[in-house]
Design an enzyme around this catalytic site. Structure first.
Site, PDB file in Angstrom:
ATOM      1  N   SER A 115       5.739   2.439   6.003  1.00 22.97           N
ATOM      2  CA  SER A 115       6.660   3.348   6.670  1.00 22.97           C
ATOM      3  C   SER A 115       8.106   3.004   6.301  1.00 22.97           C
ATOM      4  O   SER A 115       8.468   3.036   5.125  1.00 22.97           O
ATOM      5  CB  SER A 115       6.407   3.302   8.181  1.00 22.97           C
ATOM      6  OG  SER A 115       6.962   4.417   8.834  1.00 22.97           O
ATOM      7  N   ASP A 249      -2.255  11.144   8.531  1.00 22.38           N
ATOM      8  CA  ASP A 249      -0.957  10.653   8.978  1.00 22.38           C
ATOM      9  C   ASP A 249      -0.195  11.781   9.670  1.00 22.38           C
ATOM     10  O   ASP A 249       0.081  12.813   9.070  1.00 22.38           O
ATOM     11  CB  ASP A 249      -0.160  10.133   7.776  1.00 22.38           C
ATOM     12  CG  ASP A 249       1.104   9.383   8.191  1.00 22.38           C
ATOM     13  OD1 ASP A 249       1.601   9.597   9.311  1.00 22.38           O
ATOM     14  OD2 ASP A 249       1.594   8.584   7.374  1.00 22.38           O
ATOM     15  N   HIS A 277      -1.332   7.030  10.340  1.00 23.08           N
ATOM     16  CA  HIS A 277      -0.132   6.403   9.777  1.00 23.08           C
ATOM     17  C   HIS A 277      -0.288   4.896   9.575  1.00 23.08           C
ATOM     18  O   HIS A 277       0.538   4.284   8.917  1.00 23.08           O
ATOM     19  CB  HIS A 277       1.057   6.680  10.703  1.00 23.08           C
ATOM     20  CG  HIS A 277       2.385   6.271  10.139  1.00 23.08           C
ATOM     21  ND1 HIS A 277       2.908   6.822   8.982  1.00 23.08           N
ATOM     22  CD2 HIS A 277       3.297   5.355  10.576  1.00 23.08           C
ATOM     23  CE1 HIS A 277       4.089   6.273   8.730  1.00 23.08           C
ATOM     24  NE2 HIS A 277       4.346   5.385   9.678  1.00 23.08           N
TER      25      HIS A 277
END
Length: 320
Positions: A115, A249, A277
């Site tokens: 991320s 995600d 995610h």
């Protein structure tokens, strides 16, 4: 070899968190940096996402440490690291990772970024290519405009006043429930909701909120992500480059991974069919298999200054 690393189960991986993975601390530039380190061999640096910390890697760290030196920091402004008023840009984070690596006695590493951590890893590979042996992006930011509405809302004026409410137990309980608030905002019920709720629970104090807002507003605006590395992805063609993405995600769409894969010749994309995610949490077994296979099957990059110069001088058309 990958074939030698078999016979493990999810429960085994999950219960291998022993004392050697407890937090350690050092001081860099006057600020406390918390990190976990174990193992020996080639160095892998695991970089977490926004509002997260090094705990997100605990399901995979023990097994990686059998073959590698694994380092997982709490980024500045996160976890048990200091949360000063200061620079929370991607460049500053990348410099901080470089400094931590050097302070721990290592010159080079494979960087695995999740991320926000993916954006930081890309920035480090760009700023300090001589330090990066391989680049692994996990559901990475910085590869397209789309991002969850919850993060976009947190960049609005006055968000600092709302964030304390998100850290309350009552709202977190609602968000964790199937069909609760976070689910209605488009987040996948399950790990994504649980981890977002856990992350927002860390924003109860002013220092954490300040670090979060400064970090987020540097990379996201109400319309979506404001940082896009696509124009420089061609530079990743000189290093082994792996993309891992959860098919479901709900924070950063898998389309970003497909697009980046198409842009970088020789890159590898692995889409996890049962993940959101957080594939390192949803499918830790597969995550380990893919990452270790990638490590075993690639040689560390060696920066060729002449090739780097040629890449930078290539005419790729003028932007607007």
């Amino acid at each position: 070899m990958p074939g030698a690393r078999t016979g493990r189960s999810p429960a085994t991986v999950a219960t291998m968190t022993v004392e050697e993975f407890e937090l350690r601390y050092l001081t860099l530039h006057g600020h406390r940096v918390a990190y976990r380190q174990a193992g020996s061999g080639p160095v892998i640096v695991l970089v977490h996402g926004i509002t997260s910390n090094s705990e997100t890697w605990l399901r995979v760290m023990p097994y990686l440490a059998r073959s590698f030196t694994v380092i997982a920091p709490d980024l500045l402004g996160h976890g048990q690291s200091a949360k000063p008023r200061g620079d929370y840009s991607l460049g500053a984070y990348a410099s901080g990772l470089r400094d931590l690596l050097v302070a721990l006695g290592h010159d080079r590493a494979t960087f695995v970024g999740h991320s926000l951590g993916g954006g930081i890893a890309m920035q480090l590979a760009y700023q300090f290519p001589e330090r990066c042996e391989r680049l692994v992006l996990v559901d990475s930011g910085g590869l397209g405009r789309d991002v969850s509405v919850l993060l976009r809302m947190a960049t609005l004026p006055g968000a600092e006043l709302v964030l304390p409410l998100l850290a309350t137990t009552r709202l977190l309980d609602v968000g964790r429930a199937a069909g609760g608030l976070l689910g209605r905002l488009g987040l996948r019920v399950g790990t994504d909701v649980e981890e977002i709720a856990r992350g927002h629970a860390t924003l109860g104090d002013r220092e954490s909120r300040g670090a979060f807002v400064h970090t987020l507003r540097g990379i996201v605006e109400p319309g979506g992500q404001r940082v896009d590395a696509s124009d420089r992805l061609y530079l990743a063609s000189h290093i082994p480059f792996l993309l891992i993405w959860g098919e479901h995600d709900s924070i950063i769409p898998v389309a970003h991974g497909h697009r980046a894969h198409e842009q970088v010749a020789g890159s590898r994309l692995e889409v996890f069919a049962n993940s959101g995610h957080f594939p390192q949490l949803d499918e830790p077994e597969k995550f380990l298999d893919v990452l270790i296979d990638f490590m075993d099957g690639t040689d560390p990059a060696q920066v060729d200054q002449q090739r780097w110069r040629e890449l930078l001088r290539e005419d790729r058309g003028s932007g607007t």
